[in-house]
Structures are given as structure tokens and as C-alpha cells.
Design an enzyme around this catalytic site. Sequence first.
Site, short mmCIF file in Angstrom:
data_model
loop_
_atom_site.label_atom_id
_atom_site.label_comp_id
_atom_site.label_asym_id
_atom_site.label_seq_id
_atom_site.Cartn_x
_atom_site.Cartn_y
_atom_site.Cartn_z
N THR A 123 -15.54 0.90 -2.24
CA THR A 123 -14.95 0.61 -3.94
C THR A 123 -14.90 -0.94 -4.15
O THR A 123 -14.36 -2.09 -3.74
CB THR A 123 -13.13 1.41 -3.55
N MET A 178 -0.93 8.31 7.02
CA MET A 178 -0.79 9.06 5.79
C MET A 178 -1.70 10.59 5.63
O MET A 178 -0.18 11.79 5.22
CB MET A 178 -1.76 8.97 4.59
N LYS A 179 -2.55 10.50 6.46
CA LYS A 179 -2.66 12.24 6.84
C LYS A 179 -3.29 13.01 8.11
O LYS A 179 -3.15 11.64 8.95
CB LYS A 179 -4.59 13.04 6.19
N LYS A 186 -15.24 5.85 -9.68
CA LYS A 186 -14.52 6.22 -8.65
C LYS A 186 -12.86 5.71 -8.83
O LYS A 186 -12.48 6.51 -8.87
CB LYS A 186 -15.20 4.96 -7.47
N TYR A 210 -3.27 20.23 -4.78
CA TYR A 210 -2.44 19.24 -5.05
C TYR A 210 -1.56 19.31 -6.00
O TYR A 210 -1.20 18.26 -6.47
CB TYR A 210 -3.36 17.99 -5.88
N ASN A 212 -10.29 8.54 -8.45
CA ASN A 212 -8.54 8.26 -8.00
C ASN A 212 -7.34 7.96 -8.22
O ASN A 212 -6.12 8.86 -7.74
CB ASN A 212 -9.30 7.21 -6.65
N LEU A 238 -14.75 11.04 -0.41
CA LEU A 238 -14.36 11.35 1.22
C LEU A 238 -13.03 11.60 1.55
O LEU A 238 -12.67 10.73 0.61
CB LEU A 238 -15.34 10.32 1.79
N ARG A 239 -12.63 12.19 2.18
CA ARG A 239 -11.05 12.26 3.08
C ARG A 239 -11.74 11.92 4.00
O ARG A 239 -12.56 11.57 4.59
CB ARG A 239 -11.26 13.86 2.63
N GLU A 240 -10.16 11.23 3.92
CA GLU A 240 -10.63 10.32 5.76
C GLU A 240 -10.65 11.65 7.05
O GLU A 240 -9.40 12.63 6.25
CB GLU A 240 -8.77 9.73 6.09
N ASN A 258 2.30 19.97 -3.70
CA ASN A 258 3.01 19.80 -2.68
C ASN A 258 3.58 18.44 -2.76
O ASN A 258 2.65 17.19 -2.08
CB ASN A 258 2.07 19.51 -1.10
N LYS A 309 -4.96 1.03 -3.72
CA LYS A 309 -5.86 -0.03 -4.01
C LYS A 309 -6.27 0.51 -5.68
O LYS A 309 -6.72 -0.94 -5.90
CB LYS A 309 -6.44 -0.54 -2.79
N ASP A 310 -6.83 2.03 -5.44
CA ASP A 310 -7.45 1.54 -6.72
C ASP A 310 -6.87 2.27 -7.49
O ASP A 310 -7.45 2.02 -8.93
CB ASP A 310 -8.57 3.19 -6.27
N TYR A 329 -5.10 4.53 2.21
CA TYR A 329 -6.57 3.34 2.13
C TYR A 329 -7.14 3.43 0.19
O TYR A 329 -6.65 2.63 0.07
CB TYR A 329 -7.59 3.59 2.85
N CYS A 330 -7.41 4.67 -0.23
CA CYS A 330 -7.38 4.50 -1.43
C CYS A 330 -7.04 4.65 -2.37
O CYS A 330 -6.57 3.80 -3.65
CB CYS A 330 -8.61 5.25 -1.41
#
Length: 396
Positions: free
Chosen positions: A118, A314-315, A197, A242, A201, A143-145, A244, A256-257, A252-253
Site C-alpha cells: 500500500t 488484533m485478529k 485502496k 462489521y 480501508n 486481504l484479511r490477515e 461488533n 496506517k491507511d 496493520y492496515c
Amino acid sequence: MRIAVAGLGYVGLSNAVLLARQHEVCAIDIDPARVEAVNAGRSPVIDAECSRFLASGSLDLRATLDPQEAYSSAELVIIATPTNYDAQTHGFDTSSIESVIAAVRGVNPDALMVIKSTVPVGYTAALRARLGCDNLLFSPEFLREGQALQDNLHPSRIVVGDTGARGAMVAELLRAAAEKTDVPVLLTDSTEAEAIKLFANTYLAMRVSFFNELDTIAMATGIESREVIEGLCLDPNVGNHYNNPSFGYGGYCLPKDSKQLLANFASVPQEMMRAIVDANEVRKSFLAETISKRVAAGRSAGGKGLVGVHRLAMKQGSDNFRESALQDIIRKLDALGVEMLIYEPAWPDARCLGHPVERDFGRFCAASDLVIANRMTPDLAPVADKVFTRDLFGAN
């Protein structure tokens, strides 16, 4: 086709595995442990599909530390190196990308390079002009981690920042490698692809922030959060996803994004992008203060006041600790003088952020007066009475 992939994190590894099902792929990384893992048929990141394909031995994939080996015969180079947000410069650190580009041009100047990392809006066009390098384009990943390969095999869309023949070729390469057959494909200029992108996000961060702020208001006023969210999300224009509440958006994304998007357009009249970034900090501060008050009440009742922090990633299903909201909560609790113990079996050191790390779950629970958890996972069920979480709908 002979393809090189620079970077063996989630993005690079998932693209390498995806393409190595049909093409000859050589992946390169600066970490010997990651290279060794790939060559031994093991995934260096937690991703079930990557692990399955690597273990199968069915891929035309090898990994190396040597730029000459990786790039010399490559027709296409995918660049998937980290671009961390630098709070001092208010932008992404793109030095790893430029190091790869320099190495590729030194070994194989005719190779087409595709940036998957990114980057700021306008970066690819500016870099092409600065380097006098035409064989460089940008294609964002979504993508998802922990599920990166699954998302590459079943992509929501394929976006390539080139409207010519090269862009069409890269898009077809990715489309043909996917298992999903009806993938929407969008060819744009590079700057628009970069914007897609960051706006994508930031929108997700906005949605997380909205439901977190709803939950904050509910907590402060005695409203039942779950009932309000359920009623709201029955509206098909809102949707039941999305939604909860959490300790804040992280990973990570999204952090910063959203910050990069704000920095990109700081001179443009706008309020929402700043509000999204600020709302996340307000949420974490509110929760830290709420936890601190609970600790004080517990001490008054004779407790030790020790807060147990359950996991750092985080996940679930991820070994990526970067920018997790819980780490910010730890820092804020530190400032409030709260004593903490951290349960994280995957953390390599005995301490984290100045606090001891306990790898035995039983000892962790016994020592903690209050356990804070971003998600209410099944292992916490026996100590649910002392868990503080804003997970209203089950772990996700």
C-alpha cells in the site's frame, strides 16, 4: 510465466502461493527464517490455506535471499514489502519498495514490476517519472490477515492501476489464478488504484468507529448496545456486518491507511477523515478510563488490582501484533498507573511494553483480578465473570 515475489508476509506469501499453482515462482525475503520455512513446505505466517498448499508439495515455488537468483530470469516481479506509517513524516515509509525496484533494475531492467504494497495516492506515477521507469504499475490487495490466500482465491475484485495491455495482462494473471469465476475486474490509472485502496480501508475504519462510538454512548448512558445495533442493522441499507464493537480498529492496515489518506488530502476541505482517526483514539481512551475505574472499585473491595490482558494480536488466527488496539489500551492504562499481566503464548519475550508475559493460561487467570479481551473467545468462558470485553456478538 517466471514470476518473482519480493516479501514473504501475508501479501507476498499469499500471492506467491496463488501464482505458483500455475507458474514458476521465486520468492525473496531478507529474513532467513521465512525463506527456510517456505523451502521446507511450511508457512512463515499463520494462514491455513497457505499452510495447506505449501505442505502439499504441489507448488512450483522456491524462496531465496539472493536478488540475482530471484530477479535475473523473472518476467514479472510482485513487490509486497512493508510500508509502515511514519508519524514523523506523516506518510508511508516506501524505502523497502524502492530498494526492491533498484535491485530489479540492476539485475533485470526489462522485468515488469507490480507494487502490491500500500502506497500514498500519486506515488506510482511520481516514482515512474522520477526514475524514468515505465515498467512499473500498482495493483492493490484486499486481504484479511489469516485468510489472505483464501481472499486471493476468492477475490471481491481485482484492481490494476494500468489501463493498457500490461494492466490487462496482470489482471488476467490474477483472475486466472483465482478459484472464483466471476471476479469483477477494474483497470484504472495508478493514482485512482492507490486511492481505491486507501478509501476502502478508511471506509471500513469508519464503520468500525461508528459502531464503537454507538457503544461508547450506550455504555455512558445506560442504553443496551446490542439491542440498538440489532435494530439498526435490520435496515438492509446498513446490513448486519462489521458491527461488533471492539477496543478500536487496529491491525496493520486500517490505522496506517486512514492516517495516510488523511495526510494525502490534508489541504483539501474535509472533516470526516480526521474524525475517523480521532474517533479511534477517543474510543481507546474512554475504554482505558472505564477499565481503570473498575480496577479502583476492585481494590476498594479488597482485590489486588491486577489487570490481565488476553492476547495481543488484533485478529484471531493471526500472529501479527502490529498496531493492535489492545497495545494502545495497555499504553493508556500504563499512564493511569494500572498494573498488568499479559497472556500471549506467541510473544517471544518475557516482557511486553514493560509488563510481564505469562504463557500459562491457568496461572494468568488465577493472577488477574480483571481480564480484558478484545474478543470473548471460548477459552475465557470459565472466567467470564471477570472478563471485560465489548464483544457483543461472539468472537470474530
